[in-house]
Design a protein around this motif. Structure first.
Motif, PDB file in Angstrom:
ATOM      1  N   PRO A  32       1.085  -1.380   0.159  1.00 23.75           N
ATOM      2  CA  PRO A  32       0.257   0.252   0.159  1.00 23.75           C
ATOM      3  C   PRO A  32       1.061   1.013   0.326  1.00 23.75           C
ATOM      4  CG  PRO A  32      -1.117  -1.236   1.259  1.00 23.75           C
ATOM      5  CD  PRO A  32       0.204  -1.831   1.122  1.00 23.75           C
ATOM      6  N   PHE A  33       1.797   1.162   0.980  1.00 24.50           N
ATOM      7  CA  PHE A  33       2.899   2.553   1.208  1.00 24.50           C
ATOM      8  C   PHE A  33       3.467   2.654  -0.722  1.00 24.50           C
ATOM      9  CE2 PHE A  33       7.025   4.186   1.127  1.00 24.50           C
ATOM     10  CZ  PHE A  33       7.044   4.804   1.550  1.00 24.50           C
ATOM     11  N   GLU A  34       3.620   1.958  -0.597  1.00 29.05           N
ATOM     12  CA  GLU A  34       5.276   2.250  -2.375  1.00 29.05           C
ATOM     13  C   GLU A  34       3.324   2.350  -3.914  1.00 29.05           C
ATOM     14  OE1 GLU A  34       7.946   1.534  -3.227  1.00 29.05           O
ATOM     15  OE2 GLU A  34       8.555   1.292  -1.261  1.00 29.05           O
ATOM     16  N   LEU A  35       1.835   1.502  -3.766  1.00 35.85           N
ATOM     17  CA  LEU A  35       1.147   1.866  -4.260  1.00 35.85           C
ATOM     18  C   LEU A  35       0.821   3.966  -4.124  1.00 35.85           C
ATOM     19  CD1 LEU A  35      -1.627  -0.995  -4.270  1.00 35.85           C
ATOM     20  CD2 LEU A  35       0.084  -0.162  -6.365  1.00 35.85           C
ATOM     21  N   LYS A  36       0.360   4.263  -2.777  1.00 40.25           N
ATOM     22  CA  LYS A  36      -0.089   5.474  -2.754  1.00 40.25           C
ATOM     23  C   LYS A  36       1.643   6.282  -3.365  1.00 40.25           C
ATOM     24  CE  LYS A  36      -1.543   4.729   1.482  1.00 40.25           C
ATOM     25  NZ  LYS A  36      -2.011   4.842   2.773  1.00 40.25           N
ATOM     26  N   LEU A  37       2.864   6.156  -3.072  1.00 42.16           N
ATOM     27  CA  LEU A  37       4.131   6.626  -3.190  1.00 42.16           C
ATOM     28  C   LEU A  37       4.251   6.537  -5.160  1.00 42.16           C
ATOM     29  CD1 LEU A  37       6.750   7.445  -2.161  1.00 42.16           C
ATOM     30  CD2 LEU A  37       8.252   6.002  -2.488  1.00 42.16           C
ATOM     31  N   ARG A  38       3.884   5.722  -5.248  1.00 43.96           N
ATOM     32  CA  ARG A  38       3.675   6.219  -7.141  1.00 43.96           C
ATOM     33  C   ARG A  38       2.448   6.323  -7.475  1.00 43.96           C
ATOM     34  NH1 ARG A  38       6.869   2.367 -11.021  1.00 43.96           N
ATOM     35  NH2 ARG A  38       5.820   3.487 -12.809  1.00 43.96           N
ATOM     36  N   PHE A  39       1.657   6.407  -7.163  1.00 41.92           N
ATOM     37  CA  PHE A  39       0.260   6.764  -7.932  1.00 41.92           C
ATOM     38  C   PHE A  39      -0.977   8.209  -7.442  1.00 41.92           C
ATOM     39  CE2 PHE A  39       1.150   2.191  -9.136  1.00 41.92           C
ATOM     40  CZ  PHE A  39       1.381   2.792 -10.610  1.00 41.92           C
ATOM     41  N   GLY A  40       0.156   8.373  -6.026  1.00 45.94           N
ATOM     42  CA  GLY A  40      -0.510   9.120  -5.269  1.00 45.94           C
ATOM     43  C   GLY A  40      -1.866   8.748  -4.213  1.00 45.94           C
ATOM     44  N   PRO A  41      -2.395   9.480  -3.629  1.00 43.76           N
ATOM     45  CA  PRO A  41      -2.730   9.603  -2.109  1.00 43.76           C
ATOM     46  C   PRO A  41      -3.812   8.448  -2.112  1.00 43.76           C
ATOM     47  CG  PRO A  41      -2.735  11.531  -2.079  1.00 43.76           C
ATOM     48  CD  PRO A  41      -1.518  10.685  -3.166  1.00 43.76           C
ATOM     49  N   LYS A  42      -5.060   8.535  -4.096  1.00 47.05           N
ATOM     50  CA  LYS A  42      -6.768   7.985  -4.212  1.00 47.05           C
ATOM     51  C   LYS A  42      -5.704   7.364  -4.503  1.00 47.05           C
ATOM     52  CE  LYS A  42      -7.981  12.907  -3.968  1.00 47.05           C
ATOM     53  NZ  LYS A  42      -8.854  13.544  -4.233  1.00 47.05           N
ATOM     54  N   VAL A  67      10.029   6.419 -18.220  1.00 48.72           N
ATOM     55  CA  VAL A  67       9.233   7.771 -17.696  1.00 48.72           C
ATOM     56  C   VAL A  67       7.986   8.643 -17.666  1.00 48.72           C
ATOM     57  CG1 VAL A  67      10.170   9.857 -17.985  1.00 48.72           C
ATOM     58  CG2 VAL A  67      11.796   8.342 -17.233  1.00 48.72           C
ATOM     59  N   ILE A  68       8.015   7.704 -19.856  1.00 47.27           N
ATOM     60  CA  ILE A  68       6.293   7.175 -20.137  1.00 47.27           C
ATOM     61  C   ILE A  68       5.237   6.823 -19.008  1.00 47.27           C
ATOM     62  CG2 ILE A  68       5.069   6.727 -22.299  1.00 47.27           C
ATOM     63  CD1 ILE A  68       7.333   9.293 -22.686  1.00 47.27           C
ATOM     64  N   ASP A  69       5.782   5.326 -19.024  1.00 42.89           N
ATOM     65  CA  ASP A  69       4.512   4.801 -18.105  1.00 42.89           C
ATOM     66  C   ASP A  69       4.111   5.199 -16.962  1.00 42.89           C
ATOM     67  OD1 ASP A  69       4.799   2.538 -19.996  1.00 42.89           O
ATOM     68  OD2 ASP A  69       6.417   1.658 -19.478  1.00 42.89           O
ATOM     69  N   TYR A  70       5.324   5.646 -16.377  1.00 46.87           N
ATOM     70  CA  TYR A  70       5.317   6.290 -14.854  1.00 46.87           C
ATOM     71  C   TYR A  70       4.131   7.895 -15.061  1.00 46.87           C
ATOM     72  CZ  TYR A  70       5.719   8.743 -11.032  1.00 46.87           C
ATOM     73  OH  TYR A  70       6.031   9.838  -9.535  1.00 46.87           O
ATOM     74  N   ALA A  71       4.380   8.361 -15.774  1.00 50.66           N
ATOM     75  CA  ALA A  71       3.480  10.146 -16.765  1.00 50.66           C
ATOM     76  C   ALA A  71       2.474   9.322 -17.116  1.00 50.66           C
ATOM     77  CB  ALA A  71       4.079  10.629 -18.022  1.00 50.66           C
ATOM     78  N   ASN A  72       2.025   7.967 -17.785  1.00 52.61           N
ATOM     79  CA  ASN A  72       0.690   7.895 -17.981  1.00 52.61           C
ATOM     80  C   ASN A  72       0.148   7.804 -16.569  1.00 52.61           C
ATOM     81  OD1 ASN A  72       0.908   8.125 -20.650  1.00 52.61           O
ATOM     82  ND2 ASN A  72       1.624   6.235 -20.979  1.00 52.61           N
ATOM     83  N   ALA A  73       0.606   6.378 -15.589  1.00 52.07           N
ATOM     84  CA  ALA A  73       0.454   6.173 -14.853  1.00 52.07           C
ATOM     85  C   ALA A  73      -0.350   7.157 -13.923  1.00 52.07           C
ATOM     86  CB  ALA A  73       0.962   5.061 -13.700  1.00 52.07           C
ATOM     87  N   LYS A  74       0.483   8.538 -13.578  1.00 56.24           N
ATOM     88  CA  LYS A  74       0.237   9.559 -13.118  1.00 56.24           C
ATOM     89  C   LYS A  74      -0.867  10.032 -14.009  1.00 56.24           C
ATOM     90  CE  LYS A  74       2.495  10.945  -9.822  1.00 56.24           C
ATOM     91  NZ  LYS A  74       2.367  10.862  -8.292  1.00 56.24           N
ATOM     92  N   VAL A  75      -0.935  10.104 -14.195  1.00 61.32           N
ATOM     93  CA  VAL A  75      -2.469  11.116 -14.958  1.00 61.32           C
ATOM     94  C   VAL A  75      -3.582  10.085 -14.718  1.00 61.32           C
ATOM     95  CG1 VAL A  75      -3.583  11.734 -17.956  1.00 61.32           C
ATOM     96  CG2 VAL A  75      -1.323  12.484 -17.098  1.00 61.32           C
TER      97      VAL A  75
END
Length: 137
Positions: free
Chosen positions: A48-58, A125-133
């Motif tokens: 859970p910590f890693e998921l929130k760190l990577r994709f945000g608190p929600k 980096v592109i995969d990470y940006a897509n996940a953040k969006v």
């Protein structure tokens, strides 16, 4: 603990036996094959910590934060298949069949691993940006 184990081997290459043992241990954490403190820590704290760190608190609902394994238990086979596809781990056909039948709680052993190959991931980096969006939608 998996990171610590990998860091221990940072300057040396682990043997095939050690590599297989690390992969089996990790897959058994994913399927929750053993009810240990390490398994509970993995699903209850680390993941859970890693998921929130990577994709945000929600990234996780309240339900998922309290029982992540329970929320995804019906998807464990898909999760394992994703992990092996993205890491280059190859399982034996017999293992895949048993995993499909058993689902959560399936216990991996070293003979289940057909091969450990290297997979190079491009454009992370592109995969990470897509996940953040996606996480902000």
């Amino acid at each position: 603990e998996m990171r610590m184990e990998l860091a221990r081997h940072e300057n040396t290459q682990p043997s095939d036996h050690e590599s297989r043992a690390m992969v089996v241990d990790f897959l058994n954490l994913v399927t929750r094959a053993h009810q240990t403190d390490q398994t509970h820590n993995f699903w209850g704290t680390e993941l859970p910590f890693e998921l929130k760190l990577r994709f945000g608190p929600k990234a996780l609902s309240i339900e998922e934060q309290h029982n992540l394994f329970g929320a995804v238990r019906h998807d464990i086979v898909s999760i394992v298949k994703y992990v092996i596809a993205t890491t280059g781990v190859r399982l034996t056909p017999a293992c895949l069949e048993s995993l499909e039948r058993s689902g959560p709680g399936y216990e991996f052993v070293s003979v289940d691993l057909r091969a450990l190959t290297v997979r190079v991931k491009h454009m992370s980096v592109i995969d990470y940006a897509n996940a953040k969006v996606l996480s902000q939608e």
